[in-house]
Write an enzyme that holds these catalytic residues in place. Structure first.
Site, PDB file in Angstrom:
ATOM      1  N   GLU A   1       0.840  -1.216   0.000  1.00  0.00           N
ATOM      2  CA  GLU A   1       0.000   0.000   0.000  1.00  0.00           C
ATOM      3  C   GLU A   1       0.873   1.263   0.000  1.00  0.00           C
ATOM      4  O   GLU A   1       0.517   2.288   0.587  1.00  0.00           O
ATOM      5  CB  GLU A   1      -0.975   0.039   1.199  1.00  0.00           C
ATOM      6  N   GLY A   2       2.014   1.188  -0.640  1.00  0.00           N
ATOM      7  CA  GLY A   2       2.969   2.307  -0.639  1.00  0.00           C
ATOM      8  C   GLY A   2       3.889   2.146   0.556  1.00  0.00           C
ATOM      9  O   GLY A   2       3.430   1.992   1.684  1.00  0.00           O
TER      10      GLY A   2
END
Length: 596
Positions: A404-405
């Site tokens: 998610e980053g």
């Protein structure tokens, strides 16, 4: 409702404890939901932990089907597409409690319900939603999300996968390679991002998984953790996709990817909460049973220290995650009341709180890693063995800081988005930052305030930490302007300050609300956790603020700001930290579990 909080405003606006949502505010319906999810996990997942650790991918798929039968895959899906249409808090609640037993299942669950289903729910046409969403909501079909490529990770928009329109204009041919694709081994449909011609931005497509249509896969990846989460490379060779399967408009793929990640971030934070509760409870059980020098090791200060810190992080993570989830839910309801579609309302609601989503992703993913690490330490040699649950918890936790980053990207995003909001006038940072500068020029008050009311000094402290952030970030923006992006180390330091402010404030507000409801005497341990968390937050703000100031300011300006930082991180009455930890651990050891 018009005075509803905006994302990032926590920094410049005082929040009252009555205005935050806490886990103690769950409705009866939410408690029933939570209990049925816990029952599912304790029956279907926890006893079969070994199967997940031994890469039983078929079992992951089978358990996902059972979750579908129970309705757990459809919580966030609107009712007209076969879902339960529940609120954003409910979505986070299910994600929280279903994810605590093994990272393998929680990754499959998160990839399917989040990035696998949600882009169609939020960006799909009516036809696309009718065709795909009911099957995804029921668990008849599973979804996967193909964004990352060998050369495109954090720089998601740089992907090389191509989509070429056929001569008759009826379909696109997609060619390229995707990697680290969760659920690839058993999914029915992919969300694929590809570039059309030389477009600046990528475009999203819904692609059915049909091996006869030029889709092939690599072997299952051998991973440190989440071992029974199916993770493969996916190759597309002239894969035909009908033009009506484009998701949103041409060139909007990057926007879809970013917004899907915002929702994914807060849900990832939620997915790390029950893992912390379980790890902490297991560590307490073990510490109570393990006898050394003729006494349980839970009586040793060194172990008690660890248990108090583990519980405090879990409590803080819960406080901040549910605060933000409710803020997002309120925003979605407000947008719907103003006539926006569910799609638009949810997108804008989550986007509004993108800063908080990034903060939570970083804070809670790092806390779950520390928690499992200390869990291993409490178990000693046994913790290093695959026979105890700590070793797999530690391995599974490690991925949370990457997907998610990465946490580095999210740290920089949180500050970058805040500055952008200030530039757009959505959050007034300039006014408060100027006030802080004026305050530094003035003579400080030497009156001793009245701190007789619960948390009066702590709330004043949080206010001062906000001033410290505004002082440092304000000066950095003045110095570097739009070039601040190039100074990543300063952004990272500012992000750490921002994160601690949000987490500490959320923990204090939750506890203040609880104390007003239950009476202070009944919540001494929660009060201790809120004070302990704040104390550590103050230290981090002081250290990261100092590092920034001495790196970009010099001479009189540097001296002035360091003096300000000392003023803004100074307690009038220091808390007794060992005493606070003792209060917390006494309760944990007596209850033999994480009991908050």
């Amino acid at each position: 409702m018009s005075d509803i909080t905006r994302g990032g405003q926590f920094l410049v606006k005082e929040t009252k404890c009555e205005d935050v949502f806490t886990p103690e505010d769950f409705s009866e319906e939410q408690i029933m939901m939570r209990d049925s999810v816990k029952e599912f996990v304790d029956k279907e997942i926890w006893p079969n932990k070994d199967r997940f650790e031994h890469k039983d991918y078929a079992f992951t798929e089978e358990t996902m089907r059972k979750a579908g039968e129970m309705g757990f895959l459809s919580v966030a899906v609107p009712e007209n597409y076969g879902g339960m249409g529940m609120g954003f808090v409910d979505t986070c609640l299910v994600c929280d409690y279903i994810s605590g037993a093994t990272g393998s299942f929680s990754t499959a669950f998160g990839a399917h319900t989040g990035i696998g289903t949600m882009p169609i729910t939020l960006y799909g046409t009516e036809e696309q939603k009718q065709k795909y969403v009911p099957k995804l909501a029921s668990g008849e079909w599973f979804g996967a999300y193909c964004l990352t490529e060998p050369g495109a990770g954090s720089d998601a928009n740089s992907g090389k996968t191509k989509a070429v329109l056929s001569e008759d204009g009826t379909h696109y041919k997609i060619t390229g390679q995707k990697m680290w694709i969760s659920n690839a081994g058993f999914c029915s449909v992919f969300i694929v991002f590809a570039r059309i011609e030389d477009d600046k931005n990528i475009t999203g497509f819904i692609v059915e998984n049909d091996p006869s249509n030029g889709i092939s896969m690599g072997e299952e990846e051998h991973k440190l953790g989440i071992r029974a989460s199916s993770t493969r490379q996916v190759f597309f060779a002239d894969t035909k996709v009908p033009v009506e399967n484009m998701l949103a408009a041409r060139g909007e793929g990057f926007k879809i990817a970013m917004n899907a990640l915002n929702v994914g971030r807060i849900k990832l934070a939620a997915a790390c909460l029950d893992a912390q509760r379980r790890v902490t409870s297991n560590a307490i059980n073990y510490a109570n049973e393990r006898v050394q020098f003729n006494v349980p090791i839970s009586s040793f200060g060194a172990i008690r220290y660890k248990l108090a810190e583990m519980a405090t992080s879990a409590y803080a993570g819960e406080s901040a995650t549910y605060r933000a989830a409710k803020d997002i839910e309120n925003r979605i309801k407000l947008r719907e009341a103003e006539g926006a579609s569910h799609q638009e309302a949810e997108l804008k609601g989550v986007e509004e709180f993108a800063i908080e989503c990034s903060i939570l992703k970083v804070a809670v993913s790092e806390d779950v890693q520390n928690c499992s690490d200390e869990g291993i330490q409490i178990y000693g040699g046994m913790g290093f063995s695959e026979d105890t649950p700590m070793e797999s918890a530690w391995r599974d936790a490690r991925i949370a800081r990457i997907y998610e980053g990465t946490n580095e990207i999210n740290r920089m995003l949180s500050v970058g988005m805040l500055i952008k909001k200030a530039m757009k006038g959505h959050v007034d940072l300039l006014g408060p930052a100027m006030k802080v500068q004026e305050e530094l020029m003035g003579i400080p008050s030497f009156d001793t305030p009245d701190y007789s009311e619960l948390f009066s000094e702590e709330k004043e402290m949080v206010g001062k930490l906000k001033k410290a952030f505004l002082m440092v970030a304000g000066a950095a923006v003045q110095k570097y302007g739009m070039d601040l992006d190039a100074h990543q180390q300063l952004l990272m330091a500012a992000a750490d300050m921002l994160i601690e402010i949000y987490m500490a404030e959320s923990t204090i507000l939750r506890t203040e609300k609880l104390a007003k409801k239950e009476g202070e005497a009944k919540v001494q341990e929660q009060i201790a956790m809120a004070k302990l968390y704040l104390y550590k937050a103050v230290d981090i703000v002081a250290a990261r603020g100092k590092e920034s100031i001495i790196s970009f300011a010099e001479g009189d300006e540097q001296r002035m700001m360091l003096m300000g930082l000392r003023r803004f991180t100074k307690y009038t009455n220091m808390p007794n930290i060992v005493g606070l930890r003792e209060t917390i651990t006494s309760k944990l050891v007596a209850e033999n579990s994480y009991c908050f």
